[in-house]
Design an enzyme around this catalytic site. Structure first.
Site, PDB file in Angstrom:
ATOM      1  N   ARG A  15       0.815  -1.228   0.000  1.00 27.81           N
ATOM      2  CA  ARG A  15       0.000   0.000   0.000  1.00 27.81           C
ATOM      3  C   ARG A  15       0.848   1.276   0.000  1.00 27.81           C
ATOM      4  O   ARG A  15       0.508   2.269   0.644  1.00 27.81           O
ATOM      5  CB  ARG A  15      -0.984  -0.013   1.177  1.00 27.81           C
ATOM      6  N   LEU A  17       1.202   3.516  -2.193  1.00 27.36           N
ATOM      7  CA  LEU A  17       0.530   4.704  -2.727  1.00 27.36           C
ATOM      8  C   LEU A  17      -0.375   5.348  -1.677  1.00 27.36           C
ATOM      9  O   LEU A  17      -0.481   6.565  -1.587  1.00 27.36           O
ATOM     10  CB  LEU A  17      -0.292   4.334  -3.970  1.00 27.36           C
ATOM     11  N   GLU A 485     -16.220   1.139  18.479  1.00 29.62           N
ATOM     12  CA  GLU A 485     -15.589   0.112  17.641  1.00 29.62           C
ATOM     13  C   GLU A 485     -14.051   0.153  17.612  1.00 29.62           C
ATOM     14  O   GLU A 485     -13.427  -0.165  16.613  1.00 29.62           O
ATOM     15  CB  GLU A 485     -16.140   0.165  16.197  1.00 29.62           C
ATOM     16  N   GLU A 606     -24.719  -3.757  -2.839  1.00 36.27           N
ATOM     17  CA  GLU A 606     -23.582  -3.884  -3.736  1.00 36.27           C
ATOM     18  C   GLU A 606     -23.605  -5.110  -4.646  1.00 36.27           C
ATOM     19  O   GLU A 606     -23.179  -5.049  -5.784  1.00 36.27           O
ATOM     20  CB  GLU A 606     -22.378  -3.913  -2.816  1.00 36.27           C
ATOM     21  N   HIS A 696     -17.020  10.835   4.217  1.00 31.93           N
ATOM     22  CA  HIS A 696     -15.878  10.413   3.405  1.00 31.93           C
ATOM     23  C   HIS A 696     -14.973  11.584   3.065  1.00 31.93           C
ATOM     24  O   HIS A 696     -13.997  11.442   2.359  1.00 31.93           O
ATOM     25  CB  HIS A 696     -16.360   9.716   2.135  1.00 31.93           C
ATOM     26  N   CYS A 728     -22.163   7.597   7.591  1.00 33.13           N
ATOM     27  CA  CYS A 728     -21.468   6.318   7.769  1.00 33.13           C
ATOM     28  C   CYS A 728     -20.624   6.415   9.037  1.00 33.13           C
ATOM     29  O   CYS A 728     -20.668   7.427   9.739  1.00 33.13           O
ATOM     30  CB  CYS A 728     -20.614   6.004   6.544  1.00 33.13           C
TER      31      CYS A 728
HETATM   32  N1  GLN Z   1     -20.745   0.389  12.078  1.00 34.45           N
HETATM   33  C1  GLN Z   1     -19.784   0.580  11.054  1.00 34.45           C
HETATM   34  C2  GLN Z   1     -18.962   1.820  11.342  1.00 34.45           C
HETATM   35  O1  GLN Z   1     -19.509   2.725  11.907  1.00 34.45           O
HETATM   36  C3  GLN Z   1     -20.431   0.749   9.706  1.00 34.45           C
HETATM   37  C4  GLN Z   1     -19.425   0.981   8.642  1.00 34.45           C
HETATM   38  C5  GLN Z   1     -19.968   0.974   7.245  1.00 34.45           C
HETATM   39  O2  GLN Z   1     -21.133   1.119   7.033  1.00 34.45           O
HETATM   40  N2  GLN Z   1     -19.124   0.812   6.271  1.00 34.45           N
HETATM   41  O3  GLN Z   1     -17.805   1.908  10.988  1.00 34.45           O
HETATM   42 ZN    ZN Z   2     -21.818   2.966   5.895  1.00 33.21          ZN
END
Ligand code: GLN
Ligand code: ZN
Length: 757
Positions: A15, A17, A485, A606, A696, A728
């Site tokens: 990785r 790059l 997490e 997806e 993002h 996200c």
């Molecule tokens: N629970 C995950 C997070 O918050 C969901 C991540 C995702 O949807 N790609 O990272």
């Molecule tokens: Zn997500």
């Protein structure tokens, strides 16, 4: 018989790059230094392909961020808001890719979408009525020359004109067809330039052709290519398709003046029958995609040779090819030092696939293929019985009945019960689960993995992180909390590691977006849960607060979609096995006092088949039940959330509602909330939290911006069903942007509550 590939991975075996770009974004290295890294990576890749004996080596498959974005910049398709920043060309490119917030201005990134049915994301080109499409860039030519200086005449790869236009978002009244002439002219110039530079082949990637095509699509395709191929020069043109078959346009493409046509014989269910039924044009070359570019199991030579045998009856020129770009598989098994050979011998990553191509080539060239050493070795590998079954699991799956897929009581009743017991404010606020994975979090995990710290030390650190995270969320005033997490490297790998039947790799990274990678685990055998996975963390976090703590799981469809799947049992069977394991975890969380459980199905959309006719029978008919079985049997007062990324799920909205979750949060900010109308129209029952800002990108959304998004949502979604959350998880972000962004989010929710009370 020659060999070729559709494309090669590009982030660097380790990785390189990614690390270099991240340094560049932090101003720690110069643009020249980033360029040097890129150059070294390209050089290595060309050498590897050359050494493997590959006949057609690719160029321009490299990218700093995304090949579709590269093509947009090549064709002058750069929205004015990025040009107006007055940055260097490279930084303008990165501004479009990632958004920009700084002294030159404040702009969001282009939209990002799943690349067909993969976990790779491309940047969506954007064209308004005033835009003039013309060839302005030099990247493909520069890289071709660079390879030539290395002594190689490569086969440059460019996203094809048709696919490019089909993936583009038109923001004015003009549509694809209005730009067809200009696009065709630009592609003609591309061919002329490559011709002048001495290329033998130019590859135009046209994966869009494997969709269900309308008459207008076919007209557009013909309009483009009759022009592009009209002023033909010596350089040969390869029309490369992948991710399926071209049943809607086989006739059209075989009649046009292409020199080569690339078909996918792995995912293309009808590719072989199309060739058999309609034949293949005399004098043209078939690039036969027979080595799987998406999965990592060894090629079964006997089966491949059967296909080639059939094809040889219809085609006089065949080049052995991969089914799609090798971008979707990791680099090499050589980096896997911990994986036992008994497993490794069944796998093949990008480099090993190059070897497979060369072995197949020599087997096919032999007078007596079955006597070839490689043939014999491969045949005996596939004759071997893999030790991977678990009868108990197989029995449980076989015994599943309707009851296992149904949660009672029905949604409406649960909603009433839950409204009463949780007593949340209007527009409850929450996050998607992860909090920033700062350097200390990663260092803690890696020290533990290396054995430098004890398990107790590892856990203690994470607990400290959890308690800080809980405190922060309480200070911010969020309503439903998460533990953050910190123990997870990746939402799928983490679960894979805790399930029997999975194998893990060390360096088997695959690009997901930009230079970000994921490391999909490998489904080796039947899946079962060894021990509770998340209970300790969730319970610890819940005990720190009076507010509800969301348990956080990954759903079976996403676990499967983001793994390398088995090829010896069906996806349905495997999804149900994983579903059973996660179901056990849900029940354990519930039994331990966790009242809200989020089961992420980030990747559900997806793998929806590209063709509508396959949606139900090949996918939704098992994917939706796999999710339902995970939360069947939980109490009515336990609230089940789910989360999805990049939810272009307008057309499967009913199926999403049928997952029967209580709340769903999803990405929406990058696609301009286009999903709202669909939710309203179908009377979506599930409560919803369309993301109010894009995580993002490092930009910080203002309170006003979030309020605007919420107002827009309230026009389609009843206030009683609306949740407020980012789009996200926050793990890829830093605290510097996360804290103010969430402050603004909570503030916006409060202000709107006041308006509504
Ligand atoms: N629970 C995950 C997070 O918050 C969901 C991540 C995702 O949807 N790609 O990272
Ligand atoms: Zn997500």
């Amino acid at each position: 018989m020659k060999t070729s590939i559709v494309g090669y991975p590009r982030v660097g075996t380790l990785r390189e790059l990614k690390y270099a770009s991240e340094k560049y974004f932090k101003n720690a290295i110069t643009a020249e230094s980033l360029e040097q890294t890129a150059k070294a990576i390209r050089h290595t890749h060309w050498s590897v392909q050359q050494t493997s004996g590959l006949d057609l080596i690719t160029s321009n498959d490299f990218s700093f961020y995304d090949n579709t974005l590269d093509t947009a910049f090549l064709l002058n398709v750069v929205p004015e808001r990025y040009r107006a920043l007055n940055l260097s060309p490279l930084d303008t490119y990165f501004a479009a890719a990632k958004g920009y917030q700084g002294e030159h201005g404040d702009v969001k990134a282009l939209a990002m979408k799943k690349w067909f049915n993969t976990n790779y994301h491309y940047m969506v080109p954007e064209i308004d009525d005033s835009l003039e499409i013309k060839l302005v860039g030099t990247k493909p030519f520069d890289e071709f020359i660079e390879a030539k200086d290395q002594g190689l005449v490569t086969k440059p790869v460019v996203v094809g004109a048709f696919t490019f236009l089909k993936l583009t978002r038109f923001t004015g009244v003009k549509k694809a067809l209005d730009f067809a002439d200009a696009v065709a002219k630009a592609y003609t110039e591309i061919l002329m330039k490559f011709n002048a530079l001495g290329a033998e082949w130019v590859q135009f990637d046209e994966p869009y052709l494997v969709h269900d095509l309308t008459d207008e699509d076919i007209m557009l395709f013909e309009a483009l290519y009759s022009k592009i191929l009209g002023s033909k020069v010596a350089v040969k043109v390869l029309l490369q398709t992948y991710f399926g078959d071209v049943r809607d346009c086989y006739d059209t493409i075989t009649k046009l003046d292409f020199d080569g046509i690339g078909l996918d014989f792995v995912e293309g269910k009808q590719s072989l029958s199309l060739v058999k039924k309609y034949g293949f044009p005399v004098g043209k070359t078939l690039f036969a995609g027979i080595v799987n570019g998406k999965n990592i199991w060894r090629n079964h030579y006997i089966k491949t040779l059967e296909i080639i045998d059939e094809l040889q009856k219809h085609c006089d020129n065949i080049i052995l090819n991969t089914s799609c770009s090798l971008l979707h598989v990791p680099y090499t098994l050589d980096n896997e030092t911990k994986l036992d050979d008994k497993y490794k011998k069944h796998f093949s990553f990008a480099e090993e696939k190059l070897t497979e191509l060369s072995e197949l080539k020599s087997i096919i060239g032999s007078a007596n293929p079955a006597n070839e050493e490689e043939y014999i070795r491969n045949a005996s590998l596939f004759a071997e019985r893999r030790d991977c079954s678990n009868e108990a699991v197989q029995k449980k799956v076989a015994a599943l009945t309707d009851e296992n897929f149904t949660r009672l009581p029905a949604f409406a009743q649960r909603e009433t019960i839950q409204k009463k017991i949780f007593n949340l404010p209007l527009l409850p606020t929450t996050t998607i689960g992860s909090f920033p994975q700062t350097a200390d979090v990663k260092a803690n995990r890696s020290s533990f993995k290396k054995g430098e710290i004890s398990e107790a030390q590892y856990k203690e650190f994470n607990k400290k992180k959890i308690s800080e995270c809980v405190k922060l969320q309480e200070q911010l005033g969020l309503d439903i909390l998460v533990h953050g997490e910190f123990e997870r490297n990746d939402m799928v790998e983490y679960f894979g590691e805790c399930l029997d039947g999975y194998l893990f790799t060390e360096k088997a990274w695959v690009q997901s977006y930009g230079t970000r990678c994921v490391k999909p685990p490998v489904v080796w055998g039947d899946i079962s849960r060894r021990n509770p996975i998340t209970v300790e963390w969730s319970v610890y976090a819940q005990n720190l607060t009076q507010k509800p703590m969301k348990g956080m799981l990954t759903g079976p469809v996403t676990i499967l979609n983001w793994s390398f799947p088995r090829e010896d049992i069906s996806l349905k069977e495997c999804a149900f096995q994983i579903g059973l394991a996660i179901h056990e975890e849900v029940l354990d969380l519930e039994a331990n006092g966790i009242r809200i459980i989020q089961i992420d199905e980030a990747a559900l959309r997806e793998k929806l088949p590209l063709r509508k006719s396959d949606w139900k029978s090949e996918y939704l008919d098992w994917a939706i039940p796999a999710f339902r079985m995970v939360h069947s049997g939980v109490k009515p007062e336990t609230q089940i959330h789910t989360h999805m990324c990049y939810s272009e799920f307008g057309d499967i909205i009913k199926d999403i509602d049928d997952m029967d979750a209580d709340v769903i949060t999803f990405e929406a900010s990058r696609s301009d909330l286009t999903i709202l109308a669909a939710l309203k129209e179908c009377n979506f029952k599930t409560e919803v939290g369309p993301g109010v800002y894009d995580i993002h990108s490092p930009r910080i959304p203002s309170v006003e911006e979030i309020k605007t998004a919420l107002h827009k949502m309230l026009a389609s979604i009843p206030a009683s069903k609306l949740w407020v959350n980012p789009d996200c998880g926050l793990k890829t972000r830093g605290n510097a942007e996360t804290v103010p962004s969430l402050e603004h989010l909570v503030q916006a929710a409060k202000e709107i509550r006041n308006e509504n009370s």
